[in-house]
Design a protein around this motif. Structure first.
Motif, mmCIF file in Angstrom:
data_model
loop_
_atom_site.group_PDB
_atom_site.id
_atom_site.type_symbol
_atom_site.label_atom_id
_atom_site.label_comp_id
_atom_site.label_asym_id
_atom_site.label_seq_id
_atom_site.Cartn_x
_atom_site.Cartn_y
_atom_site.Cartn_z
ATOM 1 N N ALA A 1 -34.033 -4.820 13.836
ATOM 2 C CA ALA A 1 -33.324 -3.538 13.866
ATOM 3 C C ALA A 1 -32.629 -3.323 15.203
ATOM 4 O O ALA A 1 -31.504 -2.821 15.264
ATOM 5 C CB ALA A 1 -34.302 -2.398 13.574
ATOM 6 N N ARG A 2 -33.288 -3.709 16.288
ATOM 7 C CA ARG A 2 -32.672 -3.583 17.613
ATOM 8 C C ARG A 2 -31.418 -4.447 17.714
ATOM 9 O O ARG A 2 -30.383 -4.016 18.229
ATOM 10 C CB ARG A 2 -33.660 -3.983 18.709
ATOM 11 N N ALA A 3 -31.516 -5.682 17.220
ATOM 12 C CA ALA A 3 -30.361 -6.582 17.278
ATOM 13 C C ALA A 3 -29.199 -6.020 16.464
ATOM 14 O O ALA A 3 -28.042 -6.067 16.895
ATOM 15 C CB ALA A 3 -30.748 -7.969 16.768
ATOM 16 N N VAL B 1 -41.277 -8.365 14.728
ATOM 17 C CA VAL B 1 -40.056 -9.045 14.295
ATOM 18 C C VAL B 1 -39.133 -8.089 13.553
ATOM 19 O O VAL B 1 -37.910 -8.093 13.775
ATOM 20 C CB VAL B 1 -40.408 -10.272 13.427
ATOM 21 N N GLU B 2 -39.686 -7.260 12.674
ATOM 22 C CA GLU B 2 -38.848 -6.307 11.945
ATOM 23 C C GLU B 2 -38.193 -5.307 12.889
ATOM 24 O O GLU B 2 -37.026 -4.944 12.725
ATOM 25 C CB GLU B 2 -39.679 -5.581 10.881
ATOM 26 N N VAL C 1 -25.482 -7.808 17.493
ATOM 27 C CA VAL C 1 -25.572 -9.229 17.823
ATOM 28 C C VAL C 1 -26.380 -9.955 16.760
ATOM 29 O O VAL C 1 -27.210 -9.354 16.068
ATOM 30 C CB VAL C 1 -26.196 -9.463 19.215
ATOM 31 N N GLN C 2 -26.154 -11.255 16.652
ATOM 32 C CA GLN C 2 -26.828 -12.083 15.663
ATOM 33 C C GLN C 2 -27.928 -12.910 16.319
ATOM 34 O O GLN C 2 -27.651 -13.722 17.202
ATOM 35 C CB GLN C 2 -25.821 -13.021 14.983
ATOM 36 N N VAL C 3 -29.164 -12.672 15.901
ATOM 37 C CA VAL C 3 -30.313 -13.467 16.323
ATOM 38 C C VAL C 3 -31.030 -13.926 15.065
ATOM 39 O O VAL C 3 -31.221 -13.153 14.124
ATOM 40 C CB VAL C 3 -31.279 -12.651 17.202
#
Length: 237
Positions: free
Chosen positions: A86-88, A81-82, A93-95
């Protein structure tokens, strides 16, 4: 958390992360969304509030959010998840990422119009699958749609594959779920030919001309290995 949750977190800590190579690289971390997910999105299959369950390193969720969709993505492995966060952020983009046990989904009840499972269902035990399907029903709003991708039983028997039969899917997804479609799609992996050949009996020393390595497994001209996967579409009553 389930045994699978612990196993995945250990895997990410030991090497299932960007830059890992060989046997340590996650087989599902292709660095982009699955083609099947991209095609579904292009057809408008994802609407309203979306849950990506078992999101891994986030590529499917990021793709959907990049299309302007409202996406929540959860995984049992905090390290994954962490990394997904970082990828997002790098993609701008917002996830809404979170850590959650897929077999309970506590705190996510009655929230989602569309649910995506890209390769989680087939990782669960028989007992956990039952609890998982019930948790998905609690998370979905009335009329919610599920798109689930799961390895088929055509795949060879190997320790890293967990094939699922049509009967298993139809036996698990009963009321309040209604199965509306069940077909097969191709699922890309990061496995290379040598890694697969040493683990699956019957694969020759060189890929065949037609690319069909064994039932349910193909290699394309670029050396990418694809597995057959079920695409189940179900609606929640």
């Amino acid at each position: 958390m389930t045994t699978e949750a612990t196993t995945f977190e250990q895997g990410y800590q030991k090497g299932y992360l960007p830059g890992a190579v060989g046997a340590r690289r996650a087989p599902w971390d292709i660095g982009r969304p699955q083609d099947a997910v991209v095609e579904l999105a292009a057809k408008g299959a994802f609407t309203g509030s979306i849950l990506d369950i078992g999101c891994g390193l986030g590529d499917n969720a990021i793709h959907l959010a990049g299309r302007g969709l409202d996406v929540t993505a959860v995984d049992s492995a905090p390290t994954a998840v962490e990394t997904a966060k970082a990828r997002a952020a790098s993609e701008g983009v917002q996830v809404n990422f979170g850590v959650a046990d897929a077999t309970t989904l506590a705190g996510y009840e009655n929230r989602f119009d569309t649910i995506l499972d890209s390769g989680l269902y087939h990782c669960l035990t028989d007992e956990d699958r039952k609890r998982y399907v019930e948790a998905l029903a609690r998370a979905g709003k009335p009329g919610a749609r599920l798109h689930l991708l799961s390895f088929t039983n055509e795949l060879p028997q190997a320790h890293f594959l967990v094939p699922v039969t049509e009967d298993t899917l139809r036996g698990d997804f009963v009321a309040p779920w209604t199965i509306e479609a069940l077909n097969t799609v191709r699922y890309e992996t990061t496995l290379d030919f040598e890694r697969l050949r040493t683990r699956v009996p019957g694969i020759g020393e060189v890929p065949p001309a037609d690319g069909k390595l064994c039932p349910g497994v193909e290699i394309d001209k670029d050396g990418v290995i694809w597995f057959d996967a079920w695409h189940l579409e179900a609606r929640l009553s």
